[in-house]
Structures are given as structure tokens and as C-alpha cells.
Design a protein around this motif. Structure first.
Motif, short mmCIF file in Angstrom:
data_model
loop_
_atom_site.label_atom_id
_atom_site.label_comp_id
_atom_site.label_asym_id
_atom_site.label_seq_id
_atom_site.Cartn_x
_atom_site.Cartn_y
_atom_site.Cartn_z
N LYS A 68 15.57 36.98 103.13
CA LYS A 68 15.96 36.81 104.53
C LYS A 68 16.55 38.10 105.09
O LYS A 68 17.40 38.73 104.47
CB LYS A 68 16.99 35.69 104.60
N THR A 70 18.95 40.28 107.17
CA THR A 70 20.30 40.08 107.68
C THR A 70 20.71 41.17 108.67
O THR A 70 21.74 41.05 109.33
CB THR A 70 21.33 40.03 106.54
N ASP A 80 19.25 40.02 102.67
CA ASP A 80 20.29 39.36 101.88
C ASP A 80 21.61 40.13 101.83
O ASP A 80 22.32 40.05 100.82
CB ASP A 80 19.80 39.17 100.45
N THR A 97 16.69 39.20 112.79
CA THR A 97 17.53 38.69 111.71
C THR A 97 17.22 37.22 111.48
O THR A 97 16.79 36.51 112.39
CB THR A 97 19.04 38.83 112.05
N ASP A 98 17.40 36.82 110.23
CA ASP A 98 17.12 35.47 109.75
C ASP A 98 15.64 35.21 109.47
O ASP A 98 15.29 34.17 108.93
CB ASP A 98 17.64 34.37 110.71
#
Lengths: 127, 180
Positions: A68, A70, A80, A97-98
Motif C-alpha cells: 500500500k 503511504t 507501507d 496514497t492508499d
């Protein structure tokens, strides 16, 4: 006469070979097959257990990581919170992000100051 | 309960007093070119640097594999024969910007930097490096340059190539540190 052409041919061939050796191309990480393919969490855990052993294991290797996002910047992103990836080209705006992505890059070392795993020459893997 | 409040007070105090500025994409490059020979130059633009604006303490970490040369063979030789980056993957700098005071910076200020630079497993004390500090929109920009020699770090340059590599290696740096 024939001897001369053979000698000349050898000189030309060795010249080309020598030139190609001295001016050979850089590694193309994007086209290289990944030596390791793993999830970001698996990689992070390995560095938690022993950062120096893991650093030796992965150093200069092409690895493919999925996880993921960030943090995203112009040509760098963080997966991460602790895997820092530097891309060769600006990162497309569609990555936010995400988002869950897979990237391929070269591991260049473990940053003790920020406790980050660093990769360069990254590119997005096509799934 | 009292202890807990003290702890919170202590924690919040330490958070406020620490003025930490950092970057993950600082640039460090070096050049050891000799005129009329191929340029010997490399750049690393993923350098981590942290500046504590309370006392001027400064630390940088360079991953040696991240130095990129124009010539791939030169990069390979640098990693394998000179920097031996498999064995020594990191170069570090730990030091201080002497007399640093964030409020005294207006426009362009210069500070002397001293500290210890480690590369190829060997440390060298360096001092009197000029470091320019400029306020930017987001933080501070630190720039400067200095020179070192391969022998400072126990690196031997073979005779056969010594003509093509300068004895003094110019190192320059640029860190755009942002408040964290």
C-alpha cells in the motif's frame, strides 16, 4: 592479401568488442526479471529481524514488491511507511496514497537513520 | 496517575523542543575528472539528511550503490574495486553546523561544518567546510562543497588509471530539508 584481410578483420572485431565492453549499457531494471517477489510486509519483517543480514541478501538485487502506498511525491513514493522507492520517471498522477501497487526496483541499502528500505530505478509492474 | 501526567508533559515538551528538518532525496555528487580524459563523475540523489535546528547537529546517510555514473563500466568498477559497496554499502556523515541558529538566517547564511565522514569503512574528521543555508518556502536548503582524497579512505588507485583520476575529489551536496 588474404592474411591481411583476416588480420584487419580481427582488429575490427576486437575493436568493436572492446568498445562495447567499455561503453556497455547500464542495467535495465525495468526489463530484468525480479530475483525476489514478495509482499511489502514480508520484506519489512525480514529487516525487522535482522537488517544487516537482509541488506546483504538483497543488495543490488532486483525485487518486486506489492503493498500500500503511504506517501507519493514527484518521482518517489513510500510503501507501507518504510519502503522508499525512487522512480526513474515522474510518477503518474493516478497513483494516490492508499492505492495498492506492485513495483520493481533495485535494492540499494537500508537507511538506519529513518529505518527505511531504499530502492532506486523503480518502475510500476504491469499486472 | 500523577506519573502518567508527568510522562505526557515530558513527551509533549520533547516534541516541541525538537526542531527536526529532514530530506530523503538530498543530492551528493563527486567529480574526479582530469581534463582531456573521460569524466569521472557520479551523483546520488536519494541521500537522507537530518538537521536539528535547536543545536545545529547534522547527520547524513548515503547508500553507496545509489551513485550513478554515465558510464556503466565505470559504475561497476567504482562499486567493485574502489568503494567495495558490497562490503561497505553505506557512507555517513555526522557533525554540526557550528553556531547554527535558525532565527539568524535571513536570505543567505554560511556556517562552518565539522564532523566525521565515513566511507569505505574508514572515518575522517573534516572541519571548516562552508555550508550555505537558505530559507525556502517549505524549509531550508543546505549547499556546499569540499574535497577529499582517495587515500583518506584507504582507497588505492592503480597506477594504470591514476592519470585519468584526479588526486583531489570534489564533493558537492544539496539538501532541501523540510520540517518534520
Amino acid at each position: 592479401m588474404r592474411k591481411k584481410t583476416i588480420v584487419l578483420l580481427i582488429i575490427v572485431i576486437s575493436g568493436i568488442a572492446g568498445y562495447n565492453y567499455i561503453y556497455k549499457d547500464h542495467r535495465n531494471i525495468e526489463k530484468e526479471k525480479a530475483a525476489f517477489t514478495l509482499k511489502s510486509t514480508e520484506l519489512s519483517n525480514e529487516f525487522l529481524v535482522s537488517s544487516s543480514d537482509s541488506e546483504k541478501k538483497y543488495l543490488n538485487k532486483t525485487i518486486e514488491i506489492s503493498g500500500k502506498v503511504t506517501e507519493v511525491d514527484n518521482n518517489t513514493l513510500v510503501i507501507d511507511n518504510n519502503i522508499f522507492c525512487q522512480f526513474l520517471n515522474p510518477i503518474s498522477n493516478s497513483i494516490k496514497t492508499d492505492a495498492v501497487i506492485t513495483i520493481k526496483g533495485r535494492f540499494i541499502g537500508y537507511d538506519d537513520l529513518l529505518e527505511e528500505i531504499k530502492l532506486d530505478q523503480c518502475s510500476l509492474s504491469k499486472n | 496517575m500523577k506519573k502518567f501526567i508527568y510522562l505526557i508533559a515530558l513527551l509533549s515538551f520533547s516534541v516541541y523542543s525538537q526542531g527536526k528538518y529532514l530530506t530523503k532525496t538530498g543530492t551528493v555528487s563527486f567529480e574526479a575528472s582530469v581534463p582531456s580524459f573521460e569524466e569521472v563523475k557520479a551523483k546520488n540523489d536519494a541521500v537522507t539528511a537530518i538537521l536539528n535546528t535547536d543545536n545545529g547537529d547534522f547527520a547524513a546517510l548515503i547508500l553507496v550503490k545509489g551513485f550513478r555514473f554515465k558510464n556503466a563500466l565505470m559504475e561497476e568498477h567504482f562499486n567493485e574495486n574502489y568503494a567495495e559497496s558490497d562490503e561497505y554499502p553505506k557512507a555517513t556523515f555526522k557533525g554540526n553546523l557550528n553556531g547554527f541558529n535558525v532565527s539568524s538566517i535571513d536570505g543567505n547564511s554560511t556556517f562552518k561544518v565539522s564532523g566525521s565522514l565515513t566511507f569505505h569503512g574508514k572515518s575522517k574528521e573534516i572541519s571548516d567546510i562552508n555550508c550555505n543555508v537558505v530559507k525556502t518556502d517549505k524549509g531550508l536548503e543546505l549547499t556546499g562543497n569540499f574535497s577529499v582524497t582517495p587515500s583518506d579512505f584507504d582507497i588505492e588507485i592503480p597506477k594504470i588509471v591514476s592519470k585519468k583520476i584526479a588526486e583531489d575529489i570534489e564533493v558537492s551536496f544539496k539538501f532541501d530539508v523540510i520540517k518534520k
